[in-house]
Scaffold this motif. Sequence first.
Motif, mmCIF file in Angstrom:
data_model
loop_
_atom_site.group_PDB
_atom_site.id
_atom_site.type_symbol
_atom_site.label_atom_id
_atom_site.label_comp_id
_atom_site.label_asym_id
_atom_site.label_seq_id
_atom_site.Cartn_x
_atom_site.Cartn_y
_atom_site.Cartn_z
ATOM 1 N N ALA A 399 49.417 22.691 45.762
ATOM 2 C CA ALA A 399 48.324 22.883 44.813
ATOM 3 C C ALA A 399 47.481 24.068 45.256
ATOM 4 C CB ALA A 399 47.469 21.616 44.737
ATOM 5 N N VAL A 400 47.356 25.053 44.379
ATOM 6 C CA VAL A 400 46.614 26.268 44.703
ATOM 7 C C VAL A 400 45.361 26.318 43.845
ATOM 8 C CG1 VAL A 400 46.668 28.779 44.694
ATOM 9 C CG2 VAL A 400 48.699 27.508 45.358
ATOM 10 N N ASP A 401 44.254 26.597 44.479
ATOM 11 C CA ASP A 401 42.983 26.703 43.780
ATOM 12 C C ASP A 401 42.975 27.993 42.960
ATOM 13 O OD1 ASP A 401 40.359 26.891 42.944
ATOM 14 O OD2 ASP A 401 39.533 26.140 44.824
ATOM 15 N N ALA A 402 42.804 27.862 41.639
ATOM 16 C CA ALA A 402 42.790 29.042 40.772
ATOM 17 C C ALA A 402 41.662 29.988 41.158
ATOM 18 C CB ALA A 402 42.655 28.615 39.309
ATOM 19 N N GLN A 403 40.553 29.438 41.668
ATOM 20 C CA GLN A 403 39.451 30.295 42.110
ATOM 21 C C GLN A 403 39.885 31.200 43.251
ATOM 22 O OE1 GLN A 403 35.828 28.266 43.187
ATOM 23 N NE2 GLN A 403 34.940 28.555 41.161
ATOM 24 N N ASP A 404 40.714 30.683 44.150
ATOM 25 C CA ASP A 404 41.149 31.491 45.289
ATOM 26 C C ASP A 404 42.045 32.639 44.843
ATOM 27 O OD1 ASP A 404 39.694 29.914 46.969
ATOM 28 O OD2 ASP A 404 41.406 28.783 47.745
ATOM 29 N N ILE A 405 42.888 32.397 43.836
ATOM 30 C CA ILE A 405 43.734 33.473 43.320
ATOM 31 C C ILE A 405 42.861 34.535 42.666
ATOM 32 C CG2 ILE A 405 45.528 34.045 41.643
ATOM 33 C CD1 ILE A 405 46.798 31.351 42.209
ATOM 34 N N ALA A 406 41.892 34.116 41.854
ATOM 35 C CA ALA A 406 40.972 35.080 41.245
ATOM 36 C C ALA A 406 40.142 35.791 42.303
ATOM 37 C CB ALA A 406 40.059 34.374 40.241
ATOM 38 N N PHE A 407 39.804 35.075 43.383
ATOM 39 C CA PHE A 407 39.070 35.681 44.499
ATOM 40 C C PHE A 407 39.886 36.825 45.095
ATOM 41 C CE2 PHE A 407 37.741 35.975 48.931
ATOM 42 C CZ PHE A 407 36.363 35.820 48.871
ATOM 43 N N TYR A 408 41.191 36.605 45.260
ATOM 44 C CA TYR A 408 42.046 37.681 45.764
ATOM 45 C C TYR A 408 41.988 38.898 44.839
ATOM 46 C CZ TYR A 408 46.007 40.694 46.292
ATOM 47 O OH TYR A 408 46.764 41.825 46.409
ATOM 48 N N PHE A 409 42.133 38.669 43.526
ATOM 49 C CA PHE A 409 42.156 39.803 42.601
ATOM 50 C C PHE A 409 40.816 40.526 42.557
ATOM 51 C CE2 PHE A 409 45.854 37.556 40.646
ATOM 52 C CZ PHE A 409 46.767 38.577 40.831
ATOM 53 N N ALA A 410 39.713 39.783 42.688
ATOM 54 C CA ALA A 410 38.400 40.441 42.749
ATOM 55 C C ALA A 410 38.319 41.324 43.983
ATOM 56 C CB ALA A 410 37.287 39.388 42.758
ATOM 57 N N HIS A 411 38.804 40.811 45.107
ATOM 58 C CA HIS A 411 38.812 41.627 46.333
ATOM 59 C C HIS A 411 39.715 42.838 46.170
ATOM 60 C CE1 HIS A 411 39.352 42.985 50.406
ATOM 61 N NE2 HIS A 411 40.633 42.697 50.345
ATOM 62 N N TRP A 412 40.906 42.652 45.608
ATOM 63 C CA TRP A 412 41.837 43.768 45.441
ATOM 64 C C TRP A 412 41.229 44.855 44.552
ATOM 65 C CZ3 TRP A 412 44.116 46.004 41.151
ATOM 66 C CH2 TRP A 412 45.113 46.943 41.418
ATOM 67 N N LEU A 413 40.593 44.440 43.451
ATOM 68 C CA LEU A 413 40.018 45.407 42.518
ATOM 69 C C LEU A 413 38.905 46.210 43.175
ATOM 70 C CD1 LEU A 413 40.056 46.329 39.497
ATOM 71 C CD2 LEU A 413 38.176 44.732 39.140
ATOM 72 N N THR A 414 38.024 45.547 43.905
ATOM 73 C CA THR A 414 36.911 46.266 44.531
ATOM 74 C C THR A 414 37.405 47.144 45.685
ATOM 75 O OG1 THR A 414 36.440 44.293 45.880
ATOM 76 C CG2 THR A 414 35.171 44.583 43.857
ATOM 77 N N ASP A 415 38.438 46.692 46.380
ATOM 78 C CA ASP A 415 39.016 47.514 47.444
ATOM 79 C C ASP A 415 39.600 48.798 46.863
ATOM 80 O OD1 ASP A 415 39.882 47.889 50.246
ATOM 81 O OD2 ASP A 415 41.886 47.680 49.422
#
Length: 666
Positions: A399-415
């Motif tokens: 079970a993967v938290d959808a927030q954590d996946i979106a958290f990754y993409f937010a980090h990737w975008l800002t990076d």
Amino acid sequence: SIRECKDLFHPSSLCLPFHMQATLRWLLGRRRETTQGEVEELRRLREENLSLRAELAHLSAMPADRAEGVLALSPLTSRQADLSPSEHGFPFPEVGGMPLPPLIPDVLKASQEGSGDGPAGSNTQVLEQLRASGAADLERAMNAARRIRDSDYSLRSFYDDVAAAFPELGWYMVQRRVPNAPPHVNEPTTSNALPEDEYRRTIGAMFAVYWLARIGIDGERGFSFGVDESWAANALPAEASSSSVPFARMSALEKRLAFYLNTPWGKLEGLMLDAGVLSRDEMGEVRVAPGRMAALLVQTAIHDIMKVELIRPSVAAEHAPYMGFAAGDTIHDHDVALGYVLEHYGELLPSFQLVEPELQRAIRFTQAKIQFNNGWLVQAEAPPSATFSHFKACICGEAVDAQDIAFYFAHWLTDLAGAEPTPLRGSEKFTLKFPHHLSASFIDSFSVVEMLASHTETEVLERYLRQRWRDLPHPLGEEPRGPDAIPLMRLVVQAQKEAAQAGVYLAYCRMAETDAAVLRLEMPQTGLVQQVYSESDQLEQLFPAILVYYSPALLQSLGATHADEALQILAEVYRQARAMWPAGSAASGQTVTIRIDAIKDATVEFIQGVYTHGEGWFLTRLNDLEGVVERRHLRAIQQSTAQPQVLLAFWRPRSAEGPAARLSCQ
């Protein structure tokens, strides 16, 4: 001394950032007191809007002592000096207006004297010394997180808070003590950037978090137009209208305006909401979630620190094998290296210790566990095994938290938004470097991973490639079919820019069969057993698959004017990599990564000219999973037996042989 190194100032060398940076580092190591006249000389050069290339060419004719003093003052790189503020239409502050962290000297000496277990043995001592050099400040970190959307919380206040809160921001200034050299010689990071540039890039990513968190306040303007001398977001120009001029012909101001007017800001705000760093209250007002926002700031602060060579980890015996790395192997991929440290030595990162255990888990998940690099997907840089396998295992196996996946993409975008070392000018990577239709592609790519639950990694990547081909702003013909389909689509997607895409397409059509055969064989390799692209079902599967890291940067740099040579270079890298890692030398699912950062921004003249100076480009095997293209003197290669190396034939002229019947190019 400058005259003795005059070849470094040859016009064919000045386009290569690493070469310019090496020269500047050498000169900065010989810094002395500078006269007021030299200060005025530098100011005059800036006012005339000369790039660093022109500055160096001009300075090479000066007396050595005068040029040395002028260069010692310059904080600019060629990319920072490309355009003056007047050409952007905004009064940007000087780059030097942002102070750099203090130098951290003599770390190598301390690490050599120490011993211990952990990353690279002595690297544990380096990390422990760095941890002791400054503590993280929880109060300042939480102040930045809580107040990030306050109307009276300025960018300058935010910068002061994060600079004080996260000591890892200063780790880019770690210095190696070089025998018989001044004590303040900075080495480049593994991306061949100067440490101060990596620091500014990280601050740029921090500022991107700030601006995206403030969408609806002043975030859209700050992200697009940067800030003025007081660090307030620049205002929308009085006559702001969308331009119909093609991106390649737009002025800098027109590009910024087009980005501002056409970007789906609501989707970007939605990403921050999905990541849990923002939320909506019962009245629909956007609020900050301080804990997750602080975690995002921490991840931003530490994300690229493993680009500093001195602190890259080696795998300890008790952790081997780690991601295919054997005991004692130094991990050169900075993402994997940070994941390793977070998993096994997280206590050595002060900022990481600021966040609660549950949020530490989220950072570890996005950095280490899913092992997903969205840039590899967006730019078709990696085979399906490297792009998706770990991510698919995560979302299908637990079970993967959808927030954590979106958290990754937010980090990737800002990076990515901070990739240009000009943080006070907004996100120049998005506004000036990428054609704006690509920004929409980046955002749309976030939903691609959802298909992994019901499709194979290879099916998802092929669908993505075909969609990108159909979405080209200037079509290059019907969707490719047959054995050329995957290499051609990957190369065109990697080129990104319209002119480069057209150049790469035509160059692929006319390239020599000897090179085309290599690309047809290697670029469709999936790295996954019993997974093949629909157009490559007759292709022999080879393991390991090969990932040429920074191949998109090479094609974006050379594709518009020297695409033939760029494809020859890529074919040669694939050819020699396969000879060094023959089929059957690795298991299914493993990918060999070949870094070509040393040539990714170089001119063809420089790349080929190296061979005329008793030097050459070599592919060096670093370990079982990594290799690097590097410039070495032939004599040094003859004396070196530590690592397998092979000379790369980048000097070949373009062949007249071309498989004209293979593709119909229009």
